[in-house]
Scaffold this motif. Structure first.
Motif, PDB file in Angstrom:
ATOM      1  N   SER A   1      47.837  32.757  38.772  1.00  0.00           N
ATOM      2  CA  SER A   1      48.648  32.706  37.926  1.00  0.00           C
ATOM      3  C   SER A   1      49.629  34.469  37.803  1.00  0.00           C
ATOM      4  CB  SER A   1      47.852  32.775  36.532  1.00  0.00           C
ATOM      5  OG  SER A   1      47.093  33.973  36.518  1.00  0.00           O
ATOM      6  N   ARG A   2      50.684  34.244  37.110  1.00  0.00           N
ATOM      7  CA  ARG A   2      51.590  35.453  37.165  1.00  0.00           C
ATOM      8  C   ARG A   2      52.234  35.823  38.480  1.00  0.00           C
ATOM      9  NH1 ARG A   2      50.838  39.111  32.290  1.00  0.00           N
ATOM     10  NH2 ARG A   2      49.583  38.086  31.046  1.00  0.00           N
ATOM     11  N   GLN A   3      52.682  34.397  39.130  1.00  0.00           N
ATOM     12  CA  GLN A   3      53.157  34.472  40.522  1.00  0.00           C
ATOM     13  C   GLN A   3      52.089  35.264  41.610  1.00  0.00           C
ATOM     14  OE1 GLN A   3      56.835  36.469  40.171  1.00  0.00           O
ATOM     15  NE2 GLN A   3      57.402  35.044  38.524  1.00  0.00           N
ATOM     16  N   GLY A   4      50.931  34.924  41.612  1.00  0.00           N
ATOM     17  CA  GLY A   4      49.694  35.205  42.549  1.00  0.00           C
ATOM     18  C   GLY A   4      49.381  36.739  42.172  1.00  0.00           C
ATOM     19  N   ALA A   5      49.364  37.038  41.107  1.00  0.00           N
ATOM     20  CA  ALA A   5      49.130  38.411  40.545  1.00  0.00           C
ATOM     21  C   ALA A   5      47.626  38.707  40.846  1.00  0.00           C
ATOM     22  CB  ALA A   5      49.471  38.754  39.064  1.00  0.00           C
ATOM     23  N   THR A   6      47.415  40.018  40.959  1.00  0.00           N
ATOM     24  CA  THR A   6      45.934  40.520  41.150  1.00  0.00           C
ATOM     25  C   THR A   6      45.914  41.125  39.547  1.00  0.00           C
ATOM     26  OG1 THR A   6      45.910  40.719  43.552  1.00  0.00           O
ATOM     27  CG2 THR A   6      44.252  41.997  42.017  1.00  0.00           C
ATOM     28  N   ARG A   7      44.570  41.038  39.006  1.00  0.00           N
ATOM     29  CA  ARG A   7      44.430  41.882  37.685  1.00  0.00           C
ATOM     30  C   ARG A   7      42.980  42.496  37.868  1.00  0.00           C
ATOM     31  NH1 ARG A   7      44.796  37.485  33.442  1.00  0.00           N
ATOM     32  NH2 ARG A   7      46.325  36.361  35.015  1.00  0.00           N
ATOM     33  N   ALA A   8      42.690  43.384  36.769  1.00  0.00           N
ATOM     34  CA  ALA A   8      41.476  44.059  36.989  1.00  0.00           C
ATOM     35  C   ALA A   8      40.767  43.831  35.596  1.00  0.00           C
ATOM     36  CB  ALA A   8      41.707  45.610  37.110  1.00  0.00           C
ATOM     37  N   LEU A   9      39.518  43.723  35.618  1.00  0.00           N
ATOM     38  CA  LEU A   9      38.712  43.478  34.595  1.00  0.00           C
ATOM     39  C   LEU A   9      37.697  44.570  34.330  1.00  0.00           C
ATOM     40  CD1 LEU A   9      37.414  41.538  32.021  1.00  0.00           C
ATOM     41  CD2 LEU A   9      36.047  40.776  33.789  1.00  0.00           C
ATOM     42  N   ILE A  10      37.816  45.210  33.176  1.00  0.00           N
ATOM     43  CA  ILE A  10      36.785  46.441  32.920  1.00  0.00           C
ATOM     44  C   ILE A  10      35.599  45.900  31.951  1.00  0.00           C
ATOM     45  CG2 ILE A  10      36.638  48.688  31.628  1.00  0.00           C
ATOM     46  CD1 ILE A  10      39.561  49.183  32.338  1.00  0.00           C
TER      47      ILE A  10
ATOM     48  N   ARG B   1      45.736  50.373  39.682  1.00  0.00           N
ATOM     49  CA  ARG B   1      47.157  50.267  40.083  1.00  0.00           C
ATOM     50  C   ARG B   1      47.169  50.565  41.766  1.00  0.00           C
ATOM     51  NH1 ARG B   1      48.399  54.089  35.687  1.00  0.00           N
ATOM     52  NH2 ARG B   1      49.817  53.197  34.296  1.00  0.00           N
ATOM     53  N   ARG B   2      45.934  51.495  42.288  1.00  0.00           N
ATOM     54  CA  ARG B   2      45.924  51.552  43.685  1.00  0.00           C
ATOM     55  C   ARG B   2      45.355  49.893  44.318  1.00  0.00           C
ATOM     56  NH1 ARG B   2      42.653  52.288  47.845  1.00  0.00           N
ATOM     57  NH2 ARG B   2      40.671  52.089  46.765  1.00  0.00           N
ATOM     58  N   GLN B   3      44.897  49.441  43.728  1.00  0.00           N
ATOM     59  CA  GLN B   3      44.322  47.954  44.257  1.00  0.00           C
ATOM     60  C   GLN B   3      45.602  46.721  43.992  1.00  0.00           C
ATOM     61  OE1 GLN B   3      41.401  46.811  45.469  1.00  0.00           O
ATOM     62  NE2 GLN B   3      40.616  49.053  45.453  1.00  0.00           N
ATOM     63  N   ASP B   4      46.636  47.366  43.409  1.00  0.00           N
ATOM     64  CA  ASP B   4      48.118  46.455  43.161  1.00  0.00           C
ATOM     65  C   ASP B   4      47.889  45.494  42.071  1.00  0.00           C
ATOM     66  OD1 ASP B   4      49.759  47.671  45.057  1.00  0.00           O
ATOM     67  OD2 ASP B   4      48.502  46.447  46.801  1.00  0.00           O
ATOM     68  N   CYS B   5      47.040  45.861  41.075  1.00  0.00           N
ATOM     69  CA  CYS B   5      46.813  45.127  39.935  1.00  0.00           C
ATOM     70  C   CYS B   5      48.024  44.934  39.067  1.00  0.00           C
ATOM     71  CB  CYS B   5      45.443  45.271  39.241  1.00  0.00           C
ATOM     72  SG  CYS B   5      44.243  45.199  39.929  1.00  0.00           S
ATOM     73  N   VAL B   6      48.413  43.801  38.500  1.00  0.00           N
ATOM     74  CA  VAL B   6      49.543  44.121  37.528  1.00  0.00           C
ATOM     75  C   VAL B   6      49.193  44.006  36.134  1.00  0.00           C
ATOM     76  CG1 VAL B   6      51.006  42.491  38.928  1.00  0.00           C
ATOM     77  CG2 VAL B   6      49.398  41.351  37.180  1.00  0.00           C
ATOM     78  N   LEU B   7      47.957  43.894  36.066  1.00  0.00           N
ATOM     79  CA  LEU B   7      47.346  44.309  34.332  1.00  0.00           C
ATOM     80  C   LEU B   7      45.820  44.509  34.627  1.00  0.00           C
ATOM     81  CD1 LEU B   7      45.677  41.796  32.803  1.00  0.00           C
ATOM     82  CD2 LEU B   7      48.035  40.786  32.898  1.00  0.00           C
ATOM     83  N   VAL B   8      45.337  45.128  33.501  1.00  0.00           N
ATOM     84  CA  VAL B   8      44.073  45.600  33.338  1.00  0.00           C
ATOM     85  C   VAL B   8      43.671  44.840  31.905  1.00  0.00           C
ATOM     86  CG1 VAL B   8      42.210  47.540  33.217  1.00  0.00           C
ATOM     87  CG2 VAL B   8      44.459  47.797  34.449  1.00  0.00           C
ATOM     88  N   GLN B   9      42.400  44.228  31.914  1.00  0.00           N
ATOM     89  CA  GLN B   9      42.025  43.476  30.648  1.00  0.00           C
ATOM     90  C   GLN B   9      40.635  43.627  30.460  1.00  0.00           C
ATOM     91  OE1 GLN B   9      42.991  39.749  32.383  1.00  0.00           O
ATOM     92  NE2 GLN B   9      40.974  39.222  32.753  1.00  0.00           N
ATOM     93  N   LEU B  10      40.295  43.485  29.264  1.00  0.00           N
ATOM     94  CA  LEU B  10      38.675  43.718  28.977  1.00  0.00           C
ATOM     95  C   LEU B  10      38.490  43.056  27.772  1.00  0.00           C
ATOM     96  CD1 LEU B  10      38.513  45.582  26.200  1.00  0.00           C
ATOM     97  CD2 LEU B  10      39.355  47.204  27.661  1.00  0.00           C
ATOM     98  N   THR B  11      37.111  42.395  27.593  1.00  0.00           N
ATOM     99  CA  THR B  11      36.823  41.637  26.373  1.00  0.00           C
ATOM    100  C   THR B  11      35.754  42.718  25.659  1.00  0.00           C
ATOM    101  OG1 THR B  11      34.935  40.754  27.646  1.00  0.00           O
ATOM    102  CG2 THR B  11      36.818  39.533  27.343  1.00  0.00           C
ATOM    103  N   SER B  12      35.752  42.509  24.444  1.00  0.00           N
ATOM    104  CA  SER B  12      34.845  43.538  23.537  1.00  0.00           C
ATOM    105  C   SER B  12      34.342  42.881  22.407  1.00  0.00           C
ATOM    106  CB  SER B  12      35.716  44.790  22.822  1.00  0.00           C
ATOM    107  OG  SER B  12      34.869  45.466  22.240  1.00  0.00           O
ATOM    108  N   ASP B  13      33.042  42.871  22.131  1.00  0.00           N
ATOM    109  CA  ASP B  13      32.321  41.928  21.190  1.00  0.00           C
ATOM    110  C   ASP B  13      33.135  42.347  19.834  1.00  0.00           C
ATOM    111  OD1 ASP B  13      30.227  41.935  18.668  1.00  0.00           O
ATOM    112  OD2 ASP B  13      29.373  40.602  20.609  1.00  0.00           O
ATOM    113  N   VAL B  14      33.139  41.458  18.831  1.00  0.00           N
ATOM    114  CA  VAL B  14      34.016  41.576  17.539  1.00  0.00           C
ATOM    115  C   VAL B  14      33.199  42.675  16.713  1.00  0.00           C
ATOM    116  CG1 VAL B  14      34.825  39.225  17.545  1.00  0.00           C
ATOM    117  CG2 VAL B  14      32.824  39.596  16.647  1.00  0.00           C
ATOM    118  N   THR B  15      32.003  42.926  16.869  1.00  0.00           N
ATOM    119  CA  THR B  15      31.469  44.038  16.015  1.00  0.00           C
ATOM    120  C   THR B  15      31.829  45.474  16.331  1.00  0.00           C
ATOM    121  OG1 THR B  15      29.413  43.906  17.291  1.00  0.00           O
ATOM    122  CG2 THR B  15      29.559  42.244  15.769  1.00  0.00           C
TER     123      THR B  15
END
Length: 150
Positions: free
Chosen positions: A76-85, A112-126
């Motif tokens: 997705s995103r034209q073959g993009a690499t993303r990062a997950l924290i 950025r060094r790994q050529d990711c186009v975005l960084v994402q994370l999830t977090s518990d609602v609490t």
């Protein structure tokens, strides 16, 4: 923070990492620091995978923080690499010192060094304090997350 080192975690760091994971209301319910065997087995899998970056923050020889960054190649995103924290934890004695910001700066730069186009994370609602922290760093709440326990 000039005396701070952020480095890859080693198996010797696992007891401290697990203790930090267990040191909050959510972690206390799901972590078992008295039996490190499942964590050590998981660490071996993480350490063998070049897309996994489990790091610790060390000051004066003591591990005081941790963060797990996963680099995810995709189509997705034209073959993009993303990062997950994930699994960001700061030792109770170091909270409020700017260490969390420093760990996130490291993770964003590594992404950025790994050529990711975005960084994402999830977090518990609490975790409302954490949400404010993420927003101060420029993250935006953009999705609703779902989980299925297996």
């Amino acid at each position: 923070m000039s005396d701070l080192e952020i480095r890859r975690a080693t198996a010797a760091d696992i007891p401290v990492i697990v203790a930090m994971l267990a040191d909050d209301p959510l972690g206390a319910e799901r972590e078992t620091p008295d039996d490190l065997s499942p964590y050590l087995a998981a660490f071996e899998r993480v350490a063998e995978d070049p897309n996994q970056h489990l790091v610790v923050a060390v000051r004066e020889g003591q591990v005081i923080g941790t963060l797990h960054l996963t680099v995810i190649p995709g189509l997705s995103r034209q073959g993009a690499t993303r990062a997950l924290i994930e699994a960001v934890r700061i030792h109770a004695d170091a909270r409020g010192s700017g260490l969390g910001t420093r760990l996130f700066e490291w993770a964003i730069e590594e992404s950025r060094r790994q050529d990711c186009v975005l960084v994402q994370l999830t977090s518990d609602v609490t975790r409302t304090d954490a949400h404010r922290f993420y927003e101060r760093l420029g993250f935006t709440a953009s999705h609703v997350g779902f989980k299925l326990a297996l």
